[in-house]
Design a protein around this motif. Sequence first.
Motif, PDB file in Angstrom:
ATOM      1  N   ARG A  46      39.303  10.869 -21.498  1.00 40.58           N
ATOM      2  CA  ARG A  46      38.874  12.270 -21.425  1.00 40.58           C
ATOM      3  C   ARG A  46      37.609  12.381 -22.256  1.00 40.58           C
ATOM      4  O   ARG A  46      37.595  12.014 -23.436  1.00 40.58           O
ATOM      5  CB  ARG A  46      39.979  13.168 -21.974  1.00 40.58           C
ATOM      6  CG  ARG A  46      39.675  14.614 -21.815  1.00 40.58           C
ATOM      7  CD  ARG A  46      40.863  15.331 -21.204  1.00 40.58           C
ATOM      8  NE  ARG A  46      40.641  16.752 -21.210  1.00 40.58           N
ATOM      9  CZ  ARG A  46      40.414  17.441 -20.111  1.00 40.58           C
ATOM     10  NH1 ARG A  46      40.424  16.843 -18.947  1.00 40.58           N
ATOM     11  NH2 ARG A  46      40.202  18.730 -20.169  1.00 40.58           N
ATOM     12  N   ILE A  47      36.540  12.893 -21.639  1.00 37.45           N
ATOM     13  CA  ILE A  47      35.230  12.927 -22.273  1.00 37.45           C
ATOM     14  C   ILE A  47      34.823  14.339 -22.672  1.00 37.45           C
ATOM     15  O   ILE A  47      34.183  14.543 -23.696  1.00 37.45           O
ATOM     16  CB  ILE A  47      34.166  12.333 -21.322  1.00 37.45           C
ATOM     17  CG1 ILE A  47      34.552  10.889 -21.008  1.00 37.45           C
ATOM     18  CG2 ILE A  47      32.776  12.418 -21.913  1.00 37.45           C
ATOM     19  CD1 ILE A  47      33.736  10.275 -19.912  1.00 37.45           C
ATOM     20  N   ARG A  48      35.214  15.304 -21.855  1.00 43.65           N
ATOM     21  CA  ARG A  48      34.876  16.711 -22.105  1.00 43.65           C
ATOM     22  C   ARG A  48      36.106  17.580 -21.868  1.00 43.65           C
ATOM     23  O   ARG A  48      37.030  17.164 -21.189  1.00 43.65           O
ATOM     24  CB  ARG A  48      33.745  17.150 -21.165  1.00 43.65           C
ATOM     25  CG  ARG A  48      32.427  16.503 -21.458  1.00 43.65           C
ATOM     26  CD  ARG A  48      31.366  16.877 -20.425  1.00 43.65           C
ATOM     27  NE  ARG A  48      30.078  16.375 -20.828  1.00 43.65           N
ATOM     28  CZ  ARG A  48      29.696  15.104 -20.705  1.00 43.65           C
ATOM     29  NH1 ARG A  48      30.499  14.228 -20.155  1.00 43.65           N
ATOM     30  NH2 ARG A  48      28.512  14.717 -21.114  1.00 43.65           N
ATOM     31  N   ASN A  49      36.061  18.792 -22.391  1.00 48.84           N
ATOM     32  CA  ASN A  49      37.131  19.722 -22.071  1.00 48.84           C
ATOM     33  C   ASN A  49      36.841  20.325 -20.692  1.00 48.84           C
ATOM     34  O   ASN A  49      35.823  20.011 -20.075  1.00 48.84           O
ATOM     35  CB  ASN A  49      37.313  20.786 -23.163  1.00 48.84           C
ATOM     36  CG  ASN A  49      36.163  21.765 -23.253  1.00 48.84           C
ATOM     37  OD1 ASN A  49      35.311  21.890 -22.361  1.00 48.84           O
ATOM     38  ND2 ASN A  49      36.121  22.499 -24.349  1.00 48.84           N
ATOM     39  N   ASP A  50      37.704  21.185 -20.201  1.00 48.49           N
ATOM     40  CA  ASP A  50      37.554  21.736 -18.854  1.00 48.49           C
ATOM     41  C   ASP A  50      36.306  22.609 -18.686  1.00 48.49           C
ATOM     42  O   ASP A  50      35.889  22.873 -17.570  1.00 48.49           O
ATOM     43  CB  ASP A  50      38.797  22.536 -18.456  1.00 48.49           C
ATOM     44  CG  ASP A  50      39.981  21.625 -18.210  1.00 48.49           C
ATOM     45  OD1 ASP A  50      39.776  20.466 -17.788  1.00 48.49           O
ATOM     46  OD2 ASP A  50      41.122  22.067 -18.437  1.00 48.49           O
TER      47      ASP A  50
ATOM     48  N   PRO B 284      31.529  18.548 -24.732  1.00 43.44           N
ATOM     49  CA  PRO B 284      31.828  17.160 -25.084  1.00 43.44           C
ATOM     50  C   PRO B 284      32.834  17.073 -26.228  1.00 43.44           C
ATOM     51  O   PRO B 284      32.708  17.789 -27.220  1.00 43.44           O
ATOM     52  CB  PRO B 284      30.474  16.603 -25.525  1.00 43.44           C
ATOM     53  CG  PRO B 284      29.462  17.513 -24.924  1.00 43.44           C
ATOM     54  CD  PRO B 284      30.110  18.870 -24.868  1.00 43.44           C
ATOM     55  N   LEU B 285      33.806  16.196 -26.083  1.00 41.24           N
ATOM     56  CA  LEU B 285      34.838  16.051 -27.107  1.00 41.24           C
ATOM     57  C   LEU B 285      34.289  15.451 -28.389  1.00 41.24           C
ATOM     58  O   LEU B 285      34.846  15.672 -29.454  1.00 41.24           O
ATOM     59  CB  LEU B 285      35.997  15.217 -26.569  1.00 41.24           C
ATOM     60  CG  LEU B 285      36.737  15.825 -25.390  1.00 41.24           C
ATOM     61  CD1 LEU B 285      37.891  14.932 -24.953  1.00 41.24           C
ATOM     62  CD2 LEU B 285      37.247  17.219 -25.699  1.00 41.24           C
ATOM     63  N   TRP B 286      33.191  14.708 -28.306  1.00 40.24           N
ATOM     64  CA  TRP B 286      32.623  14.132 -29.527  1.00 40.24           C
ATOM     65  C   TRP B 286      31.942  15.198 -30.381  1.00 40.24           C
ATOM     66  O   TRP B 286      31.631  14.958 -31.532  1.00 40.24           O
ATOM     67  CB  TRP B 286      31.638  13.000 -29.209  1.00 40.24           C
ATOM     68  CG  TRP B 286      30.447  13.387 -28.413  1.00 40.24           C
ATOM     69  CD1 TRP B 286      29.265  13.887 -28.862  1.00 40.24           C
ATOM     70  CD2 TRP B 286      30.323  13.309 -26.980  1.00 40.24           C
ATOM     71  NE1 TRP B 286      28.411  14.132 -27.813  1.00 40.24           N
ATOM     72  CE2 TRP B 286      29.032  13.773 -26.644  1.00 40.24           C
ATOM     73  CE3 TRP B 286      31.164  12.896 -25.958  1.00 40.24           C
ATOM     74  CZ2 TRP B 286      28.568  13.833 -25.342  1.00 40.24           C
ATOM     75  CZ3 TRP B 286      30.693  12.966 -24.664  1.00 40.24           C
ATOM     76  CH2 TRP B 286      29.416  13.416 -24.361  1.00 40.24           C
ATOM     77  N   ARG B 287      31.744  16.393 -29.843  1.00 32.23           N
ATOM     78  CA  ARG B 287      31.133  17.487 -30.604  1.00 32.23           C
ATOM     79  C   ARG B 287      32.148  18.466 -31.153  1.00 32.23           C
ATOM     80  O   ARG B 287      31.801  19.353 -31.912  1.00 32.23           O
ATOM     81  CB  ARG B 287      30.146  18.255 -29.726  1.00 32.23           C
ATOM     82  CG  ARG B 287      28.925  17.460 -29.402  1.00 32.23           C
ATOM     83  CD  ARG B 287      27.939  18.312 -28.688  1.00 32.23           C
ATOM     84  NE  ARG B 287      26.786  17.528 -28.290  1.00 32.23           N
ATOM     85  CZ  ARG B 287      25.872  17.924 -27.439  1.00 32.23           C
ATOM     86  NH1 ARG B 287      25.960  19.112 -26.881  1.00 32.23           N
ATOM     87  NH2 ARG B 287      24.876  17.151 -27.132  1.00 32.23           N
ATOM     88  N   GLN B 288      33.392  18.338 -30.736  1.00 32.31           N
ATOM     89  CA  GLN B 288      34.422  19.289 -31.171  1.00 32.31           C
ATOM     90  C   GLN B 288      34.965  18.878 -32.534  1.00 32.31           C
ATOM     91  O   GLN B 288      35.091  17.711 -32.838  1.00 32.31           O
ATOM     92  CB  GLN B 288      35.558  19.356 -30.169  1.00 32.31           C
ATOM     93  CG  GLN B 288      35.140  19.977 -28.867  1.00 32.31           C
ATOM     94  CD  GLN B 288      36.306  20.106 -27.900  1.00 32.31           C
ATOM     95  OE1 GLN B 288      37.396  19.624 -28.145  1.00 32.31           O
ATOM     96  NE2 GLN B 288      36.063  20.762 -26.784  1.00 32.31           N
ATOM     97  N   ARG B 289      35.301  19.879 -33.292  1.00 37.46           N
ATOM     98  CA  ARG B 289      35.926  19.634 -34.596  1.00 37.46           C
ATOM     99  C   ARG B 289      37.418  19.500 -34.409  1.00 37.46           C
ATOM    100  O   ARG B 289      38.004  20.096 -33.525  1.00 37.46           O
ATOM    101  CB  ARG B 289      35.657  20.797 -35.538  1.00 37.46           C
ATOM    102  CG  ARG B 289      34.208  20.910 -35.873  1.00 37.46           C
ATOM    103  CD  ARG B 289      34.005  22.022 -36.850  1.00 37.46           C
ATOM    104  NE  ARG B 289      32.577  22.174 -37.095  1.00 37.46           N
ATOM    105  CZ  ARG B 289      32.065  23.085 -37.850  1.00 37.46           C
ATOM    106  NH1 ARG B 289      32.835  23.958 -38.436  1.00 37.46           N
ATOM    107  NH2 ARG B 289      30.776  23.156 -38.023  1.00 37.46           N
ATOM    108  N   LYS B 290      38.029  18.723 -35.281  1.00 39.18           N
ATOM    109  CA  LYS B 290      39.483  18.530 -35.212  1.00 39.18           C
ATOM    110  C   LYS B 290      40.199  19.644 -35.916  1.00 39.18           C
ATOM    111  O   LYS B 290      39.730  20.312 -36.732  1.00 39.18           O
ATOM    112  CB  LYS B 290      39.877  17.197 -35.836  1.00 39.18           C
ATOM    113  CG  LYS B 290      39.353  16.042 -35.009  1.00 39.18           C
ATOM    114  CD  LYS B 290      39.821  14.754 -35.607  1.00 39.18           C
ATOM    115  CE  LYS B 290      39.300  13.593 -34.775  1.00 39.18           C
ATOM    116  NZ  LYS B 290      39.680  12.337 -35.282  1.00 39.18           N
TER     117      LYS B 290
END
Length: 116
Positions: free
Chosen positions: A102-106, A110-116
């Motif tokens: 999974r690379i991006r949300n719907d 981009p998931l690499w830019r999202q904070r946990k």
Amino acid sequence: MMRLIFMAVIFMSLFSGLVFAETCQHLEKFLIIGQVVEVKHPVAVIKDENGQKYRVRLGPYWFWKKRGFNLQPGERVKVIAIKKGRLLFPISIEGESSGVLRIRNDCGLPLWRQRK
């Protein structure tokens, strides 16, 4: 005065969330089922069953490496992507030997830019 500012901030937060959600629903999604022809990060070329070739933006190599995901030429894949103009940005890539990444949300974030 502080109460008015607080109310304005709350209203803007709620309104911007609704606008973003509405925008997200209008993104054109695209499904490609085919074979990987070439991988040169950050782009892969995938040829579908009709012979049509697509250039898919993969995102940063370090994101793939960190997750242990690797695409190889010749591998059959299923790609769900967001189409923006002529570019395809994958939400997920499923390879027959690689598994699912999974690379991006719907909404395409981009998931690499999202904070946990």
